[in-house]
Design a protein around this motif. Structure first.
Motif, PDB file in Angstrom:
ATOM      1  N   UNK A  75       1.746  -4.891   3.190  1.00 39.39           N
ATOM      2  CA  UNK A  75       3.129  -4.447   3.359  1.00 39.39           C
ATOM      3  C   UNK A  75       3.219  -3.017   2.837  1.00 39.39           C
ATOM      4  N   UNK A  76       4.388  -2.390   3.016  1.00 40.35           N
ATOM      5  CA  UNK A  76       4.515  -0.993   2.610  1.00 40.35           C
ATOM      6  C   UNK A  76       3.713  -0.061   3.488  1.00 40.35           C
ATOM      7  N   UNK A  77       3.455  -0.465   4.742  1.00 40.07           N
ATOM      8  CA  UNK A  77       2.620   0.313   5.660  1.00 40.07           C
ATOM      9  C   UNK A  77       3.383   1.422   6.371  1.00 40.07           C
ATOM     10  N   UNK A  78       4.702   1.330   6.400  1.00 40.17           N
ATOM     11  CA  UNK A  78       5.505   2.400   6.979  1.00 40.17           C
ATOM     12  C   UNK A  78       5.651   2.387   8.479  1.00 40.17           C
ATOM     13  N   UNK A  79       5.191   1.338   9.164  1.00 45.17           N
ATOM     14  CA  UNK A  79       5.363   1.258  10.612  1.00 45.17           C
ATOM     15  C   UNK A  79       6.772   0.751  10.901  1.00 45.17           C
TER      16      UNK A  79
ATOM     17  N   UNK B 196       7.126  -8.884   7.798  1.00 46.72           N
ATOM     18  CA  UNK B 196       6.906  -7.430   7.784  1.00 46.72           C
ATOM     19  C   UNK B 196       5.496  -7.043   7.346  1.00 46.72           C
ATOM     20  N   UNK B 197       4.546  -7.953   7.491  1.00 45.60           N
ATOM     21  CA  UNK B 197       3.174  -7.683   7.032  1.00 45.60           C
ATOM     22  C   UNK B 197       2.205  -7.607   8.198  1.00 45.60           C
ATOM     23  N   UNK B 198       1.155  -6.811   8.012  1.00 44.96           N
ATOM     24  CA  UNK B 198      -0.017  -6.857   8.867  1.00 44.96           C
ATOM     25  C   UNK B 198      -1.090  -7.659   8.136  1.00 44.96           C
TER      26      UNK B 198
ATOM     27  N   UNK C 267       0.818  -1.218   0.000  1.00 46.14           N
ATOM     28  CA  UNK C 267       0.000   0.000   0.000  1.00 46.14           C
ATOM     29  C   UNK C 267       0.848   1.262   0.000  1.00 46.14           C
ATOM     30  N   UNK C 268       2.155   1.130  -0.212  1.00 46.34           N
ATOM     31  CA  UNK C 268       3.023   2.309  -0.144  1.00 46.34           C
ATOM     32  C   UNK C 268       2.646   3.414  -1.122  1.00 46.34           C
TER      33      UNK C 268
END
Length: 349
Positions: free
Chosen positions: A44-48, A244-246, A12-13
């Motif tokens: 992924x690409x969530x930035x947390x 690295x995923x939610x 989702x970056x």
């Protein structure tokens, strides 16, 4: 032959940075497909940042490592949905109006925090729907770490809501009335209990079958087996977070807004047992449940001409209270017929 069950991974970056219109459109299309089929996504690409997640995990370990009597000091009235929940005190199947029959109550323990009236600058809702939090003083840095993660999870949930508008091709801001003053809650869960505290058996449930209540759920979890998702053919499928995923899934409110074009997916947690021993499993679910004052009914265009709405219009607070009565008060939710039908049709009720 049916298509193998998979949970798609979506970056989702493009919505968090300088993504092009085409890149955002690709993300929205992927989310739309996931919500119409599986109901779950790996985001992924969530930035947390890793240090924020590490801080959360340390806080979870610190609190659940306390003695049971120390943890019970942070129990709150069940109506508040805050503080500590001891093992075997909730039954999520009742949120669907389904009697769990011979199953014991769900054996996980949890700690909840959420939005409070003080989170609304300039004054906002000051109702019982927004109770205050309790913070364990015995765990150094607990509040700082949890609040840091809460803010990041909230940012991800709000980003997903913007993506949903594009995915459903509705005007920008369509979900604003539901996100405004949202009843957001972070539930930290622990499934690692002393071996003598549970009796291993086929009927033991880590967390019973349920759908989530609100708009969207953002889940951090250990990469330990346990989470299962119900597919369209009535089979349960193991799901673990990718690196690295939610894990993200939509809730009942989104299903109601789309008149089931997107459907809240049933899931459960089976005991994480390896060679007869319960392994440790931790998770933290951020629930963007929505504005309690909002009336939940299909958005314009989601009921075909001559068609009918699948659900009666209710306020979001009425919907959440019925769900929480099943969860906390062990009172069957009589308004979850469509969600329950998916489970009973699977032969797993």
């Amino acid at each position: 032959m049916s298509t193998p069950f998979t949970v798609p991974t979506i970056d989702i970056s493009p919505y968090s940075g300088d993504g092009s219109a085409d890149e955002r459109a690709a993300v929205a299309a992927a989310v739309d497909h996931a919500c119409r089929t599986v109901g779950f996504m790996q985001i992924v690409g969530h930035g947390v940042r890793d240090d924020v997640i590490d801080g959360l995990v340390a806080a979870i370990d610190g609190f659940f490592g306390l003695g049971l009597d120390d943890k019970k000091a942070y129990m709150r009235p069940k109506s508040e949905n805050r503080g500590y929940t001891p093992p075997k005190s909730e039954t999520l199947s009742y949120t669907l109006g389904i009697d769990p029959a011979s199953r014991m109550n769900d054996f996980f323990e949890a700690f909840n925090v959420g939005v409070t009236p003080g989170d609304f600058p300039g004054g906002g809702p000051a109702t019982a729907a927004y109770p205050g939090d309790v913070w364990p003083e015995e765990v150094p840095g607990f509040r700082i770490a949890v609040e840091a993660y809460f803010a990041e999870a909230q940012r991800v949930a709000r980003t997903l809501t913007r993506i949903f508008e594009d995915a459903l091709d509705v005007p920008s801001g369509s979900f604003d009335p539901f996100v405004r003053n949202s009843l957001d809650v972070l539930r930290m869960n622990n499934y690692a209990l002393p071996p003598a505290s549970v009796e291993l058996g086929a009927e033991m449930t880590g967390m019973g079958e349920h759908t989530d209540f609100g708009l969207v759920t953002v889940l951090w979890a250990d990469q330990v087996a346990g989470l299962q998702v119900l597919d369209a053919d009535g089979g349960w499928n193991d799901v673990q977070p990718a690196d690295d995923a939610f894990l993200v899934n939509i809730g009942d409110v989104m299903a109601r807004l789309t008149n089931d074009q997107w459907s809240s997916t049933l899931h459960r947690v089976k005991p994480p047992i390896v060679d007869g021993t319960i392994r440790r499993r931790r998770s933290a679910a951020y629930f963007e449940d929505g504005n309690p004052a909002a009336v939940v009914a299909p958005l314009p265009g989601f009921v075909p001409e001559g068609g009918v709405a699948h659900y009666a219009a209710v306020t979001l607070q009425e919907h959440v209270e019925a769900k929480l009565a099943g969860l906390k008060l062990i009172k069957k939710n009589e308004g979850a017929h469509r969600e329950a039908a998916r489970l009973t049709g699977s032969g797993n009720a």
